[in-house]
Motif scaffolding. Structure first.
Motif: not given
Length: 800
Positions: A114, A117, A248, A297-298, A300-301
């Motif tokens: 992570f 990335h 997703q 993804e945002q 998730k973050e």
């Protein structure tokens, strides 16, 4: 400046191990890495090397991370700075992003991939910004495109800031919850708002199963999820990896099963594990999105940031709930005890201080309210004569840590209550405190008074019985004496006199018992002297010719042994005085009575004419000697007769029981120190403080304590191989078998006296009715006191 093929990464973090770990990781991906563990050194390396990207810890020596961030942005606005911090302070997050941090990651990092990335993404972003500036004059179209990208990035940052603001508000709001399930329900609702989710649920891990706490769309989530039945489910993946999970398109995620949801076979899915202080999954939050756009993804973050804060709140709520349950449980135990319980502060000078806590029994016993008791000291609760005793208790607590005493408690209505107090000292919050358990012993004292009164009555009655038996025997003796005066034949007349002396010897035993304070034993040394004097006066007028010596200790023997032994002495001394010195000018008669190794030894020896060398007492025609032979058998004694240079009779018989420790050497029945030292004791007790207290009492009394065991299995194995003389055992032990079951195992090989101890309960009463009815068993209530223990031991010794 490093080449694009080998980006230069500057790590500013005060943890050398963390720097080394990240260096090794990014070098494997082709990065060149510089590290600094001090703030000033980090600024120097930044100025010298102009890195492509900086990983910055906020809290490092010399210069705060936010100042370094501000410095970097002032001199190189487009150098990506990723803040990595373990503080979890949302204000730091907001300030770092405000100063220009490109990303904010909370320690511990859930996965370095992570981080990798994020680094790659921000380097690329930096490169695009730099390219945009280099080519903006020549490529206006590219400038506009890059500007649009920056606008989108800024929009994302604004969105992130808005979400972070929402996280701050959410954290503050839901952290106010004190009930775990209400907290999780509120958390699910906030997640749904933050992520724009149409469905979702939250599960709490309880006893190996995830139980549903709340669902946004009832009917779609099962009430519980067992991990054993869903080995390849998303729940199992979350538990194994302990990281947020983003899917997703569920339709394309075929290799993993759902955990039982209905109606969610398509679109996106997002889940977050909530970890406790042991890093175990305590709860799971799942979110569903049935329409476009899918979770990204945002999401998730951002959700991971919120979950990290909520984990702390979750652990705090669980801890508080566990403490509340524990406090409630022990408060119920505390207030439902049968005794009054006090917790006192112990002053530095060794005196009792204020009361810290009391239970409800203390209030009901004293008549004071709890608030009134907390304002009192022990000196206020006990009678005026207890002041010195309280000082003694405090001194004993300081020296030994434990004390057991009886005092007079004065209630609020001035009623005086006798109490037994067992106190134990320990440390609480770095202070010496004393836990005192007070038991109302009014009923016991009344019972003791009744028993003492009854005992006195029985003593008077028994004394009267001995007196009457003595008088009756005296009458019989006088009748025999009178009858002898009417017998003309000397031979028959002597028979009457001998019978009279036998009756007298028995009457003398009852006379001594009547005069003694102990009605079961007499001082046999004194008895021998009195009986011998009477016999000498009867059979010898010429006292100067015969020298009589008596060697007899002050030994107390039971009435069962005293009467046969008295008759033996009567026969042997009478025979010696009548026949041994016939035709001799002078002679000597010696009587010796001693105790050796648990046996009594009676010796009667004279230097008279003696008996024939082939003398056999069983073939003797003398009634007296036949009587001696019968009485020796009755006493379970051995008889040795020597006929050289006079006659010697040696009679050896046990003092009562063959066990050494059953012998008493004083009038009150307490075992002597010499006897106690031969008694080997085993303690079986799973409460360490109680076991050590019992051991201390036994050692102080002179007993030999072999070993302490906390479970019945180990004790039985040891005892079967190393037979002790006595066992002191708790009834309810922590092992697989209780005290009674342990004793059943032991008695298959050895019959050993045992003293059981226990706190009275229904379970105890059931066991007592079934088991506690055998000889060689005693029972004492807990808490164990010195007086109870020693009384039980003396009863065991006396019985045996």
């Amino acid at each position: 400046m490093a080449s694009m093929d080998s980006p230069l990464l500057l790590i500013i973090d005060d943890e050398e191990y963390f720097c080394e770990l990240l260096s090794a990781f990014f070098e494997d991906y082709g990065f060149s890495v510089l590290t600094a563990t001090q703030g000033n050194r980090g600024i120097e390396l930044f100025d010298e090397s102009k890195p492509d990207i900086v990983l910055l810890d906020l809290h490092i020596p010399e210069v705060h991370g936010l100042k370094i961030l501000k410095y970097i942005k002032e001199y190189s606005e487009n150098t990506p700075v990723i803040v990595i911090s373990g503080t979890g302070d949302i204000n730091d997050v907001v300030e770092a992003l405000r100063l220009g941090a490109w990303d904010y990651i909370i320690k511990p990092i859930r996965g370095l991939e992570f981080l990798h990335h994020s680094v790659k993404r921000n380097i690329e972003r930096s490169r695009l910004i730099k390219d945009n500036k280099l080519y903006q004059e020549e490529l206006e179209e590219k400038v506009q495109r890059r500007t649009a990208e920056l606008n989108r990035a800024n929009s994302e940052l604004l969105q992130i800031n808005e979400r972070l603001r929402r996280i701050v508000e959410t954290t503050r709001e839901i952290s106010r919850h004190t009930e775990l399930r209400e907290f999780l329900k509120s958390l699910l609702e906030e997640y749904a708002i933050l992520m724009s989710a149409q469905g979702g649920s939250v599960y709490l891990f309880e006893k190996g199963v995830f139980n549903l706490v709340s669902s946004l769309d009832p009917g779609h989530a099962p009430e519980s999820v067992s991990l054993h039945s869903h080995g390849e489910s998303v729940f199992n993946k979350l538990i194994m990896e302990k990281e947020p999970l983003l899917i997703q398109d569920i339709d394309k995620y075929k290799y993993i099963k759902t955990s039982g949801w209905k109606g969610y076979s398509h679109n996106s899915f997002l889940a977050f594990p909530l970890l406790d202080v042991k890093n175990s999954v305590a709860a799971l939050i799942s979110l569903h999105n049935k329409t476009d756009p899918p979770f990204v993804e945002q999401d998730k973050e951002i959700g991971a940031i919120l979950s990290s804060y909520c984990c702390q709140a979750l652990s705090k709520i669980k801890t508080n709930e566990a403490l509340r349950i524990s406090e409630e449980k022990y408060r119920k135990l505390f207030n439902n005890a049968i005794d009054a319980i006090y917790l006192w502060r112990l002053n530095d000078d060794g005196t009792f201080g204020e009361c810290i806590e009391v239970n409800s029994v203390a209030s009901s016993m004293s008549g004071y309210s709890k608030e009134e008791l907390l304002a009192l000291t022990p000196g206020d609760l006990f009678d005026e004569s207890s002041g010195e005793k309280l000082h003694e208790i405090a001194d004993r607590l300081l020296k030994e840590g434990f004390s057991s005493d009886e005092l007079i408690y004065v209630a609020k209505d001035k009623n005086r209550i006798p109490v037994e107090i067992n106190s134990h000292m320990f440390r609480l919050q770095d202070k010496d405190v004393v836990l005192s358990i007070s038991r109302d012993i009014t009923s016991r004292k009344l019972a003791e008074t009744r028993i003492i009164s009854s005992l006195k009555e029985k003593e008077i009655m028994l004394k009267e019985i001995h007196h009457r038996v003595k008088n009756n025997m005296q009458v019989i003796s006088s009748l025999l004496d009178l009858q002898a005066n009417y017998v003309l034949d000397d031979q028959y007349r002597k028979l009457f006199i001998e019978s009279q002396k036998r009756v007298f010897s028995m009457a003398l035993v009852h006379e001594m018992l009547y005069q003694s304070e102990n009605f079961s034993e007499i001082d046999f040394g004194k008895y021998i002297k009195d009986l011998t004097g009477e016999l000498f006066n009867t059979y010898r007028r010429d006292k100067d010719r015969i020298n009589i010596s008596i060697e007899a200790e002050n030994i107390f023997i039971s009435i069962d042994n005293a009467i046969p032994c008295a008759l033996i002495i009567n026969e042997l001394v009478s025979n010696s005085l009548k026949y041994a010195f016939s035709g001799k000018e002078h002679g000597s008669l010696k009587i010796k009575f001693v105790k050796e190794s648990g046996d009594f030894i009676l010796t009667v020896v004279d230097n008279g004419i003696g008996l024939p060398e082939d003398f056999n007492i069983e073939e003797s025609k003398s009634l007296g000697l036949h009587l001696v032979d019968a009485l020796v058998t009755q006493l379970r004694a051995s008889l040795d007769i020597k006929t050289r240079n006079g006659t010697e009779f040696v009679i050896k018989f046990p003092s009562g029981n063959h066990s050494d420790y059953s012998c008493m050497s004083s009038r009150n029945g307490a075992a002597s120190a010499q006897v106690k030292s031969k008694i080997r004791v085993i303690i079986v007790e799973d409460e360490n403080v109680t076991a050590e207290y019992i051991k201390k009492i036994l050692i102080s009394e002179g007993f030999d304590v072999l070993k302490i065991f906390d479970c019945g299995e180990d004790a039985a194995a040891f005892i079967n191989e190393n037979r002790p003389d006595m066992i002191i055992m708790d009834i309810f032990l922590s092992g697989k078998i209780n005290g009674f079951e342990t004793y059943e195992i032991i008695k298959k090989k050895h019959l050993i006296p045992v003293i059981f101890s226990s706190v009275r309960s229904r379970q105890f009463e059931d066991h007592k009715a079934e088991n506690f009815n055998k000889k060689g068993m005693e029972y004492i209530d807990k808490p164990v006191t010195r007086s109870r223990l020693l009384s039980a031991i003396n009863r065991i010794i006396a019985d045996r």
